[in-house]
Design a protein around this motif. Sequence first.
Motif, mmCIF file in Angstrom:
data_model
loop_
_atom_site.group_PDB
_atom_site.id
_atom_site.type_symbol
_atom_site.label_atom_id
_atom_site.label_comp_id
_atom_site.label_asym_id
_atom_site.label_seq_id
_atom_site.Cartn_x
_atom_site.Cartn_y
_atom_site.Cartn_z
ATOM 1 N N ARG A 146 0.791 -1.226 0.000
ATOM 2 C CA ARG A 146 0.000 0.000 0.000
ATOM 3 C C ARG A 146 0.827 1.283 0.000
ATOM 4 N N ASN A 147 2.138 1.216 -0.012
ATOM 5 C CA ASN A 147 2.929 2.446 -0.090
ATOM 6 C C ASN A 147 2.807 3.057 -1.486
ATOM 7 N N CYS A 148 2.630 4.363 -1.540
ATOM 8 C CA CYS A 148 2.463 5.143 -2.776
ATOM 9 C C CYS A 148 1.141 4.854 -3.487
ATOM 10 N N LEU A 149 0.247 4.096 -2.872
ATOM 11 C CA LEU A 149 -1.028 3.755 -3.483
ATOM 12 C C LEU A 149 -2.179 4.499 -2.812
ATOM 13 N N ARG A 150 -3.190 4.844 -3.612
ATOM 14 C CA ARG A 150 -4.398 5.427 -3.049
ATOM 15 C C ARG A 150 -5.035 4.430 -2.082
ATOM 16 N N PRO A 151 -5.620 4.908 -0.971
ATOM 17 C CA PRO A 151 -6.148 3.996 0.061
ATOM 18 C C PRO A 151 -7.289 3.120 -0.453
ATOM 19 N N LEU A 152 -7.373 1.924 0.136
ATOM 20 C CA LEU A 152 -8.506 1.041 -0.100
ATOM 21 C C LEU A 152 -9.651 1.422 0.819
ATOM 22 N N ALA A 178 -2.195 9.198 -1.341
ATOM 23 C CA ALA A 178 -1.345 8.108 -0.880
ATOM 24 C C ALA A 178 -0.473 8.595 0.270
ATOM 25 N N ASN A 179 0.123 7.650 1.005
ATOM 26 C CA ASN A 179 0.978 8.040 2.128
ATOM 27 C C ASN A 179 2.244 8.758 1.662
ATOM 28 N N ARG A 180 2.639 8.520 0.416
ATOM 29 C CA ARG A 180 3.766 9.230 -0.187
ATOM 30 C C ARG A 180 3.741 8.981 -1.694
ATOM 31 N N LYS A 181 4.565 9.723 -2.416
ATOM 32 C CA LYS A 181 4.701 9.518 -3.854
ATOM 33 C C LYS A 181 5.999 8.761 -4.126
ATOM 34 N N CYS A 182 5.940 7.846 -5.062
ATOM 35 C CA CYS A 182 7.152 7.142 -5.490
ATOM 36 C C CYS A 182 7.807 7.923 -6.627
ATOM 37 N N THR A 183 9.118 8.091 -6.556
ATOM 38 C CA THR A 183 9.852 8.803 -7.604
ATOM 39 C C THR A 183 10.319 7.803 -8.668
ATOM 40 N N ILE A 184 10.003 8.110 -9.918
ATOM 41 C CA ILE A 184 10.298 7.225 -11.043
ATOM 42 C C ILE A 184 10.894 8.056 -12.169
ATOM 43 N N ASN A 185 11.822 7.496 -12.908
ATOM 44 C CA ASN A 185 12.388 8.164 -14.072
ATOM 45 C C ASN A 185 11.654 7.728 -15.331
ATOM 46 N N ALA A 220 -1.546 4.345 -8.195
ATOM 47 C CA ALA A 220 -0.365 4.782 -7.461
ATOM 48 C C ALA A 220 -0.126 6.255 -7.751
ATOM 49 N N GLU A 221 0.524 6.940 -6.823
ATOM 50 C CA GLU A 221 0.928 8.322 -7.032
ATOM 51 C C GLU A 221 2.438 8.347 -7.241
ATOM 52 N N ILE A 222 2.862 8.951 -8.358
ATOM 53 C CA ILE A 222 4.292 8.983 -8.659
ATOM 54 C C ILE A 222 4.740 10.401 -9.003
ATOM 55 N N THR A 223 5.988 10.682 -8.727
ATOM 56 C CA THR A 223 6.652 11.889 -9.217
ATOM 57 C C THR A 223 7.612 11.444 -10.300
ATOM 58 N N LEU A 224 7.387 11.930 -11.513
ATOM 59 C CA LEU A 224 8.172 11.493 -12.652
ATOM 60 C C LEU A 224 9.284 12.478 -12.968
#
Length: 285
Positions: free
Chosen positions: A47-53, A95-102, A211-215
């Motif tokens: 559930r990290n970086c994911l919108r809550p269920l 989400a609890n946080r955003k995951c950083t992705i390239n 999921a919430e990401i920072t690209l």
Amino acid sequence: HTETASKSKTVTTMRTLSIFFAIAVAMVQGHMYLSSITVKGVDQGERNCLRPLYSGQIGPDVYPNSPINDIKIFPAGLLSANMTCGFKPYADRPANRKCTINAGDKVGLTWHHNNPTANDDIVDGSHKGPCMVYMARSDTGEGPVWFKIFHEGIDTSNQLWCAIRIKNNRGYMEFTIPSTLPSGNYLLRGEVIALHDGNTINGAQPYVGCAEITLNGATDGVMPATEFMVSIPGTYKPTDPGLKFNVYDNNIKAYTIPGPEVYKDGSASGPSSAASTLRPFFGLF
């Protein structure tokens, strides 16, 4: 005689209840949910970086891992606002946080039935159907902001559906983020559509999660052209050939994946009906 009749009635009632609960359990056993996201080969955890269920039971026979198609609860079906990222209002919360992705990275999504344990069965084997991934440079997902970056249907050479490939690979699927996208905050939406009831209108069962990401995007990155952009809900209709479809044919020769064409590095991947050959996108293949 009265006592015998009473015992008989009790036994009949117990049998009826047993059948009812068996059906109810079987229904729940078929469900699945988006469990985690993998970035740079590292699973980010449940559930990290994911919108809550949704918390708790949503309605009769509707749970957080239920498909978004219960017409009794959500009359709009595939046009329900829950199609965006999952059951509201929870799926609207951050989400609890955003995951950083390239841009250009390989990213994975993992699905589970009940929990991220070794004995979780992922999804019932009857739940054959396609899978897809969308992105939106948006915090809400409202309007024509979504573009599809990945989809798979059925490998007609062995009749293996994407949903079953996910099940066989312990819930994991992998895809590549387009390298030409600009930087920014995005929603990444995974979807698996079970078609075991797809021979009827509104029988398709979508399982979705965001999921919430920072690209970190390309310096000269550009968004897809408007022809790739769709609204969710809105891109599907119950009568679409990829949603009203009989998966029980033992010799499927063609299948049209629902939704728009795939956007990849500035161009289309081809028509969404081109699904006869599946790419080896799973770690175990």
